[in-house]
Design a protein around this motif. Structure first.
Motif, PDB file in Angstrom:
ATOM      1  N   ALA A   7      -0.221   5.292  14.422  1.00 19.99           N
ATOM      2  CA  ALA A   7      -1.103   4.938  13.311  1.00 19.99           C
ATOM      3  C   ALA A   7      -2.420   5.681  13.491  1.00 19.99           C
ATOM      4  N   LEU A   8      -2.897   6.283  12.405  1.00 26.49           N
ATOM      5  CA  LEU A   8      -4.187   6.974  12.382  1.00 26.49           C
ATOM      6  C   LEU A   8      -5.131   6.152  11.510  1.00 26.49           C
ATOM      7  N   LEU A   9      -6.151   5.581  12.120  1.00 26.55           N
ATOM      8  CA  LEU A   9      -7.047   4.659  11.425  1.00 26.55           C
ATOM      9  C   LEU A   9      -8.449   5.245  11.351  1.00 26.55           C
ATOM     10  N   SER A  10      -9.124   5.011  10.233  1.00 28.77           N
ATOM     11  CA  SER A  10     -10.446   5.592  10.013  1.00 28.77           C
ATOM     12  C   SER A  10     -11.163   4.794   8.935  1.00 28.77           C
ATOM     13  N   GLY A  11     -12.397   5.204   8.653  1.00 31.09           N
ATOM     14  CA  GLY A  11     -13.174   4.569   7.600  1.00 31.09           C
ATOM     15  C   GLY A  11     -14.116   3.487   8.080  1.00 31.09           C
ATOM     16  N   PHE A  12     -14.101   3.182   9.370  1.00 28.13           N
ATOM     17  CA  PHE A  12     -14.955   2.117   9.901  1.00 28.13           C
ATOM     18  C   PHE A  12     -16.436   2.414   9.661  1.00 28.13           C
ATOM     19  N   HIS A  13     -16.789   3.699   9.623  1.00 28.62           N
ATOM     20  CA  HIS A  13     -18.191   4.079   9.430  1.00 28.62           C
ATOM     21  C   HIS A  13     -18.717   3.722   8.046  1.00 28.62           C
ATOM     22  N   LEU A  14     -17.823   3.436   7.105  1.00 28.71           N
ATOM     23  CA  LEU A  14     -18.251   3.119   5.746  1.00 28.71           C
ATOM     24  C   LEU A  14     -18.735   1.681   5.600  1.00 28.71           C
ATOM     25  N   ALA A  15     -18.440   0.837   6.580  1.00 32.84           N
ATOM     26  CA  ALA A  15     -18.813  -0.578   6.482  1.00 32.84           C
ATOM     27  C   ALA A  15     -20.337  -0.723   6.433  1.00 32.84           C
ATOM     28  N   GLY A  32       5.791  17.231   8.760  1.00 30.04           N
ATOM     29  CA  GLY A  32       7.127  16.661   8.887  1.00 30.04           C
ATOM     30  C   GLY A  32       7.192  15.183   9.181  1.00 30.04           C
ATOM     31  N   ALA A  33       6.047  14.504   9.251  1.00 29.30           N
ATOM     32  CA  ALA A  33       6.055  13.068   9.537  1.00 29.30           C
ATOM     33  C   ALA A  33       6.397  12.269   8.283  1.00 29.30           C
ATOM     34  N   GLN A  34       6.951  11.072   8.490  1.00 26.57           N
ATOM     35  CA  GLN A  34       7.104  10.094   7.417  1.00 26.57           C
ATOM     36  C   GLN A  34       5.837   9.242   7.405  1.00 26.57           C
ATOM     37  N   VAL A  35       5.065   9.355   6.343  1.00 28.00           N
ATOM     38  CA  VAL A  35       3.738   8.739   6.311  1.00 28.00           C
ATOM     39  C   VAL A  35       3.701   7.589   5.314  1.00 28.00           C
ATOM     40  N   ILE A  36       3.186   6.448   5.771  1.00 31.84           N
ATOM     41  CA  ILE A  36       2.871   5.325   4.894  1.00 31.84           C
ATOM     42  C   ILE A  36       1.355   5.263   4.776  1.00 31.84           C
ATOM     43  N   LEU A  37       0.858   5.339   3.539  1.00 26.28           N
ATOM     44  CA  LEU A  37      -0.579   5.453   3.285  1.00 26.28           C
ATOM     45  C   LEU A  37      -1.112   4.205   2.603  1.00 26.28           C
ATOM     46  N   ASN A  38      -2.288   3.775   3.044  1.00 24.09           N
ATOM     47  CA  ASN A  38      -3.029   2.725   2.351  1.00 24.09           C
ATOM     48  C   ASN A  38      -3.932   3.374   1.309  1.00 24.09           C
ATOM     49  N   ALA A  39      -3.792   2.989   0.049  1.00 26.03           N
ATOM     50  CA  ALA A  39      -4.639   3.556  -1.010  1.00 26.03           C
ATOM     51  C   ALA A  39      -4.782   2.534  -2.133  1.00 26.03           C
ATOM     52  N   PRO A  40      -5.640   1.528  -1.951  1.00 24.47           N
ATOM     53  CA  PRO A  40      -5.767   0.480  -2.968  1.00 24.47           C
ATOM     54  C   PRO A  40      -6.435   0.941  -4.256  1.00 24.47           C
ATOM     55  N   ALA A  41      -7.159   2.067  -4.214  1.00 20.22           N
ATOM     56  CA  ALA A  41      -7.769   2.622  -5.427  1.00 20.22           C
ATOM     57  C   ALA A  41      -7.264   4.049  -5.588  1.00 20.22           C
ATOM     58  N   LEU A  42      -6.154   4.197  -6.302  1.00 20.20           N
ATOM     59  CA  LEU A  42      -5.496   5.504  -6.428  1.00 20.20           C
ATOM     60  C   LEU A  42      -5.235   5.803  -7.897  1.00 20.20           C
ATOM     61  N   SER A  43      -6.017   6.717  -8.460  1.00 25.63           N
ATOM     62  CA  SER A  43      -5.804   7.135  -9.842  1.00 25.63           C
ATOM     63  C   SER A  43      -4.694   8.179  -9.896  1.00 25.63           C
ATOM     64  N   HIS A  44      -4.219   8.455 -11.101  1.00 20.41           N
ATOM     65  CA  HIS A  44      -3.202   9.495 -11.252  1.00 20.41           C
ATOM     66  C   HIS A  44      -3.763  10.865 -10.872  1.00 20.41           C
ATOM     67  N   ARG A  45      -5.051  11.086 -11.155  1.00 16.89           N
ATOM     68  CA  ARG A  45      -5.667  12.355 -10.757  1.00 16.89           C
ATOM     69  C   ARG A  45      -5.614  12.518  -9.238  1.00 16.89           C
ATOM     70  N   MET A  46      -5.951  11.468  -8.500  1.00 17.08           N
ATOM     71  CA  MET A  46      -5.900  11.524  -7.044  1.00 17.08           C
ATOM     72  C   MET A  46      -4.467  11.649  -6.542  1.00 17.08           C
ATOM     73  N   ILE A  95       1.463   5.467  10.188  1.00 13.28           N
ATOM     74  CA  ILE A  95       0.609   4.778   9.217  1.00 13.28           C
ATOM     75  C   ILE A  95      -0.720   5.516   9.125  1.00 13.28           C
ATOM     76  N   CYS A  96      -1.229   5.702   7.905  1.00 12.18           N
ATOM     77  CA  CYS A  96      -2.571   6.241   7.701  1.00 12.18           C
ATOM     78  C   CYS A  96      -3.396   5.235   6.892  1.00 12.18           C
ATOM     79  N   ALA A  97      -4.524   4.824   7.447  1.00 11.60           N
ATOM     80  CA  ALA A  97      -5.418   3.871   6.787  1.00 11.60           C
ATOM     81  C   ALA A  97      -6.829   4.111   7.356  1.00 11.60           C
ATOM     82  N   TYR A  98      -7.940   3.808   6.650  1.00 13.20           N
ATOM     83  CA  TYR A  98      -7.954   2.991   5.469  1.00 13.20           C
ATOM     84  C   TYR A  98      -8.440   3.744   4.216  1.00 13.20           C
ATOM     85  N   PRO A  99      -9.403   4.678   4.307  1.00  9.54           N
ATOM     86  CA  PRO A  99     -10.015   5.169   3.067  1.00  9.54           C
ATOM     87  C   PRO A  99      -9.296   6.359   2.430  1.00  9.54           C
TER      88      PRO A  99
END
Length: 412
Positions: free
Chosen positions: A198-206, A97-111, A7-11
């Motif tokens: 799971a690789l978690l990050s983004g806590f510094h943005l709070a 080679g990992a199977q990755v599930i990503l959190n991306a609640p704001a994902l444009s087609h460009r991204m 799992i990769c989350a959050y930003p």
């Protein structure tokens, strides 16, 4: 052995990158040099850029309004890349080679077009490729990238950067809340027993106004994963927090197995550091205080880790750290983690290894390790990049590559 599920989350966001040395030479404003708590004006931004360049440090600060974000976007010329810790890490892991599930609640087609098509995002319970899961929203982070030797003229003075680094200015109401979509939350909760890491990050943005509420929600989610799958190995990567007390509040509450940060972030929580011995001692103290199986610190010159004996073989840990250091160096030198890494070792990193070996550490590969008080101290030198093309995402790339190798070794 089946491929690893991670799992990769959050930003995830869009990085708009501006090369300071190539495109900005003269600043006419009479701003001082300081780091504000938050960007409230263009003067704050310029003052922070001058401060970061003269000190050779990096920082990431929030923009207080969409209006100011619009001014910043209009004032400079930008190149766009995939950004956000989780997005960068997901790309690295998928290519490895990992199977990755990503959190991306704001994902444009460009991204979405910048994300490896093997990365999957849950939609109504079904993992979908990025382009099929994309919507309209995108969050943009403004990255002012500078290299050692770059200079600007501010207040009639020549300010020359002693080191490569970057200043990031962010207006992002999605990732600052560590937002995760209902589809992601439900999918992970229902399938968490299948995941190895799971690789978690983004806590510094709070933001400082409501970080406790935001952290409480995410800590609850992580605890629920651990309760359902005690074997999942979870790494949390830190960042440049608005205030040191926010990180100090978070660290003892995070229910994770591994913690990572750079030397500036470590100094923010423990005080000034002078050299690799200070850095290693501070990492040891942090690991002991938090009771974590692993703490890692990545710097320009080396990567070090403190691991509990028995978590991973010392040689495997050093191989993982080398993979991380080499991928980051290749990204800096060529613009791609899969480009050829530079040939030379950073002299400061080699000097640290030599001194560590004089302290009775065992040399291995390009690094060394030493057992001490129930832990293994590992140190791996970085490679020398003479003319870096990229300074953004190096730590995330190193972290993801090392994490992949560590999970592989732990599973074996």
């Amino acid at each position: 052995m089946n491929s690893m599920k991670i799992i990769c989350a959050y930003p995830v966001n869009l990085d708009a990158v501006f090369n300071v040395g190539e495109e900005l030479s003269n600043i006419t404003r009479e701003s001082g040099a300081y780091l504000p708590e938050i960007f409230g004006s263009m003067d704050d931004l310029i003052a922070a850029l001058v401060f970061c360049m003269q000190e050779g440090i990096g920082s990431e600060l929030l923009i207080d309004s969409p209006g100011l974000a619009g001014q910043i976007e209009a004032k400079f010329s930008w190149r766009h890349f995939l950004g956000g810790n989780a997005g960068i890490m997901a790309n690295v892991l998928a290519k490895m080679g990992a199977q990755v599930i990503l959190n991306a609640p704001a994902l444009s087609h460009r991204m979405a077009g910048m994300i490896d098509p093997r990365v999957l995002l849950p939609v109504s319970g079904i993992p979908m490729p990025p382009l099929q899961a994309a919507g309209e929203r995108e969050m943009v982070h403004f990255v002012f990238q500078f290299k050692a030797g770059d200079f600007i003229i501010a207040r009639g003075m020549k300010i020359t950067a002693p080191k490569d680094n970057r200043l990031i200015a962010t207006y992002d109401p999605v990732n600052t809340r560590l937002e995760s979509g209902a589809d992601f939350d439900e999918f992970c909760q229902n399938t968490i027993s299948e995941f190895h890491g799971a690789l978690l990050s983004g806590f510094h943005l709070a933001p400082s106004a409501n970080y406790r509420e935001i952290f409480s929600q995410k800590i609850g989610q992580i605890k629920s994963w651990k309760e359902k799958n005690p074997d999942i190995f979870i790494h949390a990567e830190m960042g440049s927090f608005q205030k040191p007390e926010i990180m100090n509040y978070l660290l003892p509450r995070l229910p994770v197995d591994s913690l990572g940060m750079n030397e500036d972030e470590l100094a923010a929580t423990v005080g000034q550091l002078n050299g690799w011995r200070d850095c290693m001692q501070a990492a040891r103290g942090l690991q002991a205080r938090l009771g974590l199986p692993r703490v890692a610190i990545h710097t320009r010159d080396y990567i070090l880790s403190v691991t509990k004996i028995g978590l991973i073989d010392p040689e495997d840990e050093l191989r993982a750290l080398r993979r991380g250091a080499d991928y980051a160096a290749a990204l800096a030198a060529t613009g791609s983690a899969w480009g050829p890494p530079p040939a030379g070792v950073r002299p400061e990193g080699q000097e640290a290894i030599d001194q560590f070996c004089q302290d009775s550490a065992t040399p291995f590969d390009r690094g060394a390790f030493k057992e001490s008080e129930g832990t293994v101290l590992s140190l791996m030198s970085s490679l020398q990049t003479e003319k870096p093309k990229f300074t953004v995402g190096l730590g995330d790339t190193a972290t993801a590559a090392a994490f992949y190798e560590e999970i592989s070794a732990i599973r074996h």
